[in-house]
Design a protein around this motif. Structure first.
Motif, PDB file in Angstrom:
ATOM      1  N   ALA A 177      -6.650   7.285   5.539  1.00 28.83           N
ATOM      2  CA  ALA A 177      -6.967   6.602   4.288  1.00 28.83           C
ATOM      3  C   ALA A 177      -5.933   5.530   3.972  1.00 28.83           C
ATOM      4  N   THR A 178      -4.662   5.851   4.209  1.00 32.69           N
ATOM      5  CA  THR A 178      -3.592   4.884   3.947  1.00 32.69           C
ATOM      6  C   THR A 178      -3.699   3.690   4.880  1.00 32.69           C
ATOM      7  N   THR A 212      -9.373   0.197  -3.291  1.00 28.90           N
ATOM      8  CA  THR A 212      -9.327  -1.052  -2.512  1.00 28.90           C
ATOM      9  C   THR A 212     -10.697  -1.475  -1.998  1.00 28.90           C
ATOM     10  N   VAL A 213     -11.643  -0.550  -1.930  1.00 27.78           N
ATOM     11  CA  VAL A 213     -12.928  -0.874  -1.311  1.00 27.78           C
ATOM     12  C   VAL A 213     -14.076  -0.989  -2.310  1.00 27.78           C
ATOM     13  N   LYS A 258      -7.814  -3.034   4.513  1.00 28.97           N
ATOM     14  CA  LYS A 258      -8.660  -3.682   3.508  1.00 28.97           C
ATOM     15  C   LYS A 258      -7.855  -4.682   2.688  1.00 28.97           C
ATOM     16  N   LEU A 284      -7.517   4.431  -1.524  1.00 21.12           N
ATOM     17  CA  LEU A 284      -8.453   3.743  -0.632  1.00 21.12           C
ATOM     18  C   LEU A 284      -9.703   3.322  -1.393  1.00 21.12           C
ATOM     19  N   TYR A 337      -6.385   2.574   6.456  1.00 21.24           N
ATOM     20  CA  TYR A 337      -7.575   1.765   6.167  1.00 21.24           C
ATOM     21  C   TYR A 337      -7.400   0.966   4.881  1.00 21.24           C
ATOM     22  N   ALA A 338      -6.700   1.552   3.889  1.00 15.28           N
ATOM     23  CA  ALA A 338      -6.419   0.815   2.658  1.00 15.28           C
ATOM     24  C   ALA A 338      -5.566  -0.407   2.960  1.00 15.28           C
ATOM     25  N   ALA A 398      -4.125   9.386  -1.591  1.00 18.59           N
ATOM     26  CA  ALA A 398      -4.479   8.491  -0.490  1.00 18.59           C
ATOM     27  C   ALA A 398      -5.967   8.152  -0.516  1.00 18.59           C
ATOM     28  N   LEU A 399      -6.812   9.156  -0.733  1.00 19.71           N
ATOM     29  CA  LEU A 399      -8.259   8.930  -0.756  1.00 19.71           C
ATOM     30  C   LEU A 399      -8.666   8.007  -1.898  1.00 19.71           C
ATOM     31  N   ILE A 425       0.825  -1.203   0.000  1.00 14.50           N
ATOM     32  CA  ILE A 425       0.000   0.000   0.000  1.00 14.50           C
ATOM     33  C   ILE A 425       0.864   1.260   0.000  1.00 14.50           C
TER      34      ILE A 425
END
Length: 239
Positions: A222-223, A153-154, A229, A150, A225-226, A146-147, A96
Motif C-alpha cells: 500500500a505504501t 491518494t487514489v 500514485k 493509499l 503504490y501510494a 497504510a491502506l 508518503i
C-alpha cells in the motif's frame, strides 16, 4: 525518508480543531463504557475481552485509521494544495513515508492507548487481556494507516470507501463470512492478540504466520503504490 516540515504540516492538518474533536469521540466513549461496566458489573474477564474486541478493535481502531489515513493526504489532493508541497525539493517517497508515519502515530495514540487504559479499567490486565488487545490495536494501526493513506491518494471518495470497508467489510462480512475473514485487518491483528491472551477467549480465523505476512505485505504494498500514485500525480500536474 522522513521530513520534519511535511510531518509538522500533516500533524497540524490531522489535529486541527474539527478533526481532533472527532478523534477524541470514540476513545472517550470506550473509556466511558469501561468505567460504567467496572462500576456496575465489577471485574469480568469475558466482558473485558468482549468490549475490547467488539468495540475497540472492531470499530474504534479502523474508524480512527480512516480519519488519520485519509486525512493525512486526501484533503490536500482534493483542494489542490498538494501542488505546493510537490513543488518543494522533497522526494515523493519521503512525502508518503512521512505522512504514513504521522498517520500511524495518530492512529496508535488515539486507539492503542485508550485500548490499554480501558483494559486496565475493566479487569486490571488480568490474563494479559489488555496487553493482547493493545498489541492488536498497535499492529492494525499500521496496516489501516497504510491502506487508508493509499485510498486518499487514489480516490476523492476515500473517506466513504474507508467507512464502507471499516463498517461493512470488517465489522459485518469480516465477522460472518469465512472467506472475508482472511482479508480482514481485524482478523490479522486478532491472531497476535490470540497468541498473547488467554486460551479460548480471543480467537482469529487466520493463522499467526499468515496474519503477520499479510500485515507486513499489505503495509509495504500500500505504501509503495501510494508513492507511485503520487509520482503520477506530479507528472500530471507538470503536464
Amino acid at each position: 525518508m522522513y521530513n520534519p516540515t511535511v510531518a509538522r504540516l500533516t500533524y497540524r492538518a490531522l489535529l486541527g480543531r474539527r478533526r481532533a474533536a472527532v478523534l477524541f469521540v470514540l476513545p472517550g466513549l470506550l473509556l466511558l463504557i469501561a468505567v460504567l461496566i467496572r462500576v456496575f458489573n465489577g471485574v469480568d474477564d469475558q466482558i473485558a475481552s468482549d468490549v475490547l474486541g467488539g468495540f475497540a478493535i472492531a470499530t474504534m481502531v479502523p474508524l480512527i485509521g480512516v480519519i488519520a489515513g485519509t486525512g493525512a493526504i486526501g484533503p490536500e489532493i482534493d483542494d489542490g494544495s498538494i501542488v505546493y508541497l510537490l513543488a518543494k525539493p522533497v522526494k515523493r517517497p519521503t512525502i508518503i513515508t512521512t505522512k504514513l508515519i504521522v498517520a500511524i502515530a495518530v492512529t496508535m495514540a488515539f486507539s492503542a492507548i485508550p485500548t490499554l487504559l480501558a483494559g486496565l479499567i475493566l479487569n486490571g490486565n488480568g490474563q494479559q487481556i489488555a496487553t493482547a488487545y493493545t498489541v492488536a490495536a498497535l499492529v492494525s494501526s499500521i496496516a489501516y494507516s497504510a491502506l487508508f493513506l493509499l485510498l486518499g491518494t487514489v480516490s476523492r471518495h476515500a473517506v466513504v470507501i474507508g467507512l464502507v470497508y471499516a463498517l461493512v467489510w470488517e465489522t459485518l462480512f469480516g465477522s460472518l463470512i469465512a472467506g472475508a475473514k482472511t482479508l480482514s485487518v481485524q482478523q490479522w491483528s486478532l491472531a497476535l492478540a490470540e497468541k498473547i491472551g488467554p486460551e479460548g477467549m480471543i480467537a482469529s480465523d487466520v493463522g499467526l504466520p499468515v496474519a503477520v505476512s499479510l500485515l507486513v505485505g499489505v503495509t509495504l504494498l500500500a505504501t509503495a503504490y501510494a508513492g507511485q500514485k503520487l509520482r503520477t500525480l506530479t507528472l500530471a500536474g507538470d503536464e
